[in-house]
Design an enzyme around this catalytic site. Structure first.
Site, PDB file in Angstrom:
ATOM      1  N   HIS A 151       0.828  -1.220   0.000  1.00 37.81           N
ATOM      2  CA  HIS A 151       0.000   0.000   0.000  1.00 37.81           C
ATOM      3  C   HIS A 151       0.858   1.265   0.000  1.00 37.81           C
ATOM      4  O   HIS A 151       0.435   2.296   0.505  1.00 37.81           O
ATOM      5  CB  HIS A 151      -0.958   0.031   1.199  1.00 37.81           C
ATOM      6  CG  HIS A 151      -1.760  -1.225   1.355  1.00 37.81           C
ATOM      7  ND1 HIS A 151      -2.979  -1.427   0.753  1.00 37.81           N
ATOM      8  CD2 HIS A 151      -1.491  -2.379   2.026  1.00 37.81           C
ATOM      9  CE1 HIS A 151      -3.435  -2.627   1.056  1.00 37.81           C
ATOM     10  NE2 HIS A 151      -2.546  -3.232   1.818  1.00 37.81           N
ATOM     11  N   SER A 272      14.355  21.639 -16.628  1.00 36.56           N
ATOM     12  CA  SER A 272      13.269  22.538 -16.974  1.00 36.56           C
ATOM     13  C   SER A 272      13.865  23.896 -17.286  1.00 36.56           C
ATOM     14  O   SER A 272      14.847  24.293 -16.667  1.00 36.56           O
ATOM     15  CB  SER A 272      12.315  22.599 -15.782  1.00 36.56           C
ATOM     16  OG  SER A 272      11.665  23.842 -15.750  1.00 36.56           O
ATOM     17  N   GLU A 285       9.473   8.366 -17.640  1.00 36.53           N
ATOM     18  CA  GLU A 285       8.100   8.856 -17.839  1.00 36.53           C
ATOM     19  C   GLU A 285       7.544   8.408 -19.193  1.00 36.53           C
ATOM     20  O   GLU A 285       6.385   8.015 -19.309  1.00 36.53           O
ATOM     21  CB  GLU A 285       8.066  10.389 -17.747  1.00 36.53           C
ATOM     22  CG  GLU A 285       8.274  10.889 -16.326  1.00 36.53           C
ATOM     23  CD  GLU A 285       8.393  12.424 -16.248  1.00 36.53           C
ATOM     24  OE1 GLU A 285       7.784  13.007 -15.365  1.00 36.53           O
ATOM     25  OE2 GLU A 285       9.105  13.015 -17.083  1.00 36.53           O
TER      26      GLU A 285
END
Ligand code: ARG
Length: 354
Positions: A151, A272, A285
């Site tokens: 979890h 970035s 990603e």
């Protein structure tokens, strides 16, 4: 002279031609179509259906064709384009014999199987390199202990090596699925002709062996109508992608400042423009995203096939680009995953404090 226009159907709409043509995505099968034609001519020669005076110029024509051809945007497909070219080069009398006892329907699915078997092998190799990288990272990590999660909450301490091995084992099952799929894929449809075989004496086994198939798709109607091999390959690809996407997700999570367990190499990261302090795990990603794209290809493949009556329908043509995209997305993802795994660095400090 266009062999497909002028008799039963006359001029067609340019828009309709473009809409129904497969030429734009036939490039991957061009070299296989040449080989199939040559094997077929050899079979006709062997059975005495055509003599040397026909077979020799036909084979000569195919031998001179480049493997990478400039595709004629006006052609219905690569099969039509090559046939037209043969007529131009050696004349209708000889070129007209090439399609004796074969159809585009058995030819196209044979070519797709030939290309797919190469891509399957390429994907298997990429998968092995992912496993090798996992093994290497696992060896390098020694006895390093990480939190084991359920979890996404701390559960029990485990070794990093144990964690990595779990992915290795999943990929091992994927590998065996690919091996099994290969045995069903590498069967020759040639001789099925349009749907019901042919009275022309072609030796199916001879053609299959020239094209390096392990056997035949026995039933002619099944041979031209079925694309379950495509569903199977895209499913295998998706299953590999699910494993890699889960692994990519952990790499992304573990590279966040909150975890800090791992840092991917600059080779597989970007930054970035407005926040230059960032190191984004962009390759991971994209692997996670490609899993969704491949699922889209699987869903498209199944939906196109689900209500097709026997035997050949042009709908089948629409499946092919999904197969190529699924296999190439998966192979590219696996190749990059292998690189990323072998170059990323685990941070013992962050792991120990966790
Ligand atoms: N271009 C088709 C394909 O990719 C093969 C041609 C079949 N056409 C036909 N009229 N039987 O599946």
């Amino acid at each position: 002279m266009n062999i497909l226009r002028g008799s039963r159907v006359k001029k067609s709409s340019k828009k309709a031609n473009r809409f129904t043509s497969s030429i734009e995505f036939d490039a991957p099968i061009a070299r296989h179509v040449i080989k199939i034609n040559m094997a077929h001519v050899l079979s006709l020669l062997r059975s005495g259906e055509v003599g040397r005076e026909i077979a020799a110029p036909c084979l000569g024509f195919f031998l001179r064709l480049p493997e990478v051809m400039r595709l004629d945007k006006e052609a219905e497909d690569i099969h039509h384009m090559i046939e037209q070219e043969a007529i131009r080069k050696i004349g209708i009398e000889k070129a007209g014999q090439i399609n004796l006892g074969k159809s585009r329907n058995d030819q196209v699915v044979t070519a797709i199987r030939m290309e797919a078997r190469e891509r399957l092998l390429q994907l298997s190799e990429a998968l092995i390199s992912v496993q090798k990288s996992l093994e290497l990272a696992s060896k390098k990590s020694g006895d390093l202990v990480i939190p084991g999660y359920t979890h996404l909450q701390h559960a029990q301490p485990v070794t990093l090596s144990f964690h990595l091995q779990s992915y290795f084992d999943g990929f091992e099952r994927d590998f065996s699925r690919l091996t099994e799929a290969y045995s069903r894929l590498n069967l020759s449809p040639m001789g099925a002709a349009a749907l019901a075989g042919t009275s022309v004496p072609v030796n199916r086994r001879y053609v299959a062996s020239l094209l390096a198939f392990d056997g035949l798709v026995k039933n002619a109607m099944d041979a031209v109508s079925s694309r379950d091999f495509a569903v199977e390959l895209v499913s295998c690809a998706e299953m590999i992608m699910i494993g890699m996407s889960r692994l990519a997700e952990e790499i992304i999570l573990w590279s966040s400042s909150e975890f800090g367990f791992v840092e991917v190499s600059d080779l597989h990261a970007a930054t970035s423009s407005i926040m230059p302090q960032k190191k984004n795990p962009v390759v991971a990603e994209m692997i996670r995203a490609k899993c969704g794209s491949v699922l889209g290809h699987l869903s498209a493949t199944c939906s196109i096939l689900k209500a097709l009556p026997n035997s050949y329908n042009l709908d089948l043509q629409e499946v092919t680009p999904h197969l190529w995209s699924a296999l190439s997305d998966t192979a590219a993802s696996a190749e990059l995953m292998a690189e990323m795994l072998s170059s990323m660095l685990f941070s013992e400090d962050s792991i120990n404090s966790a």
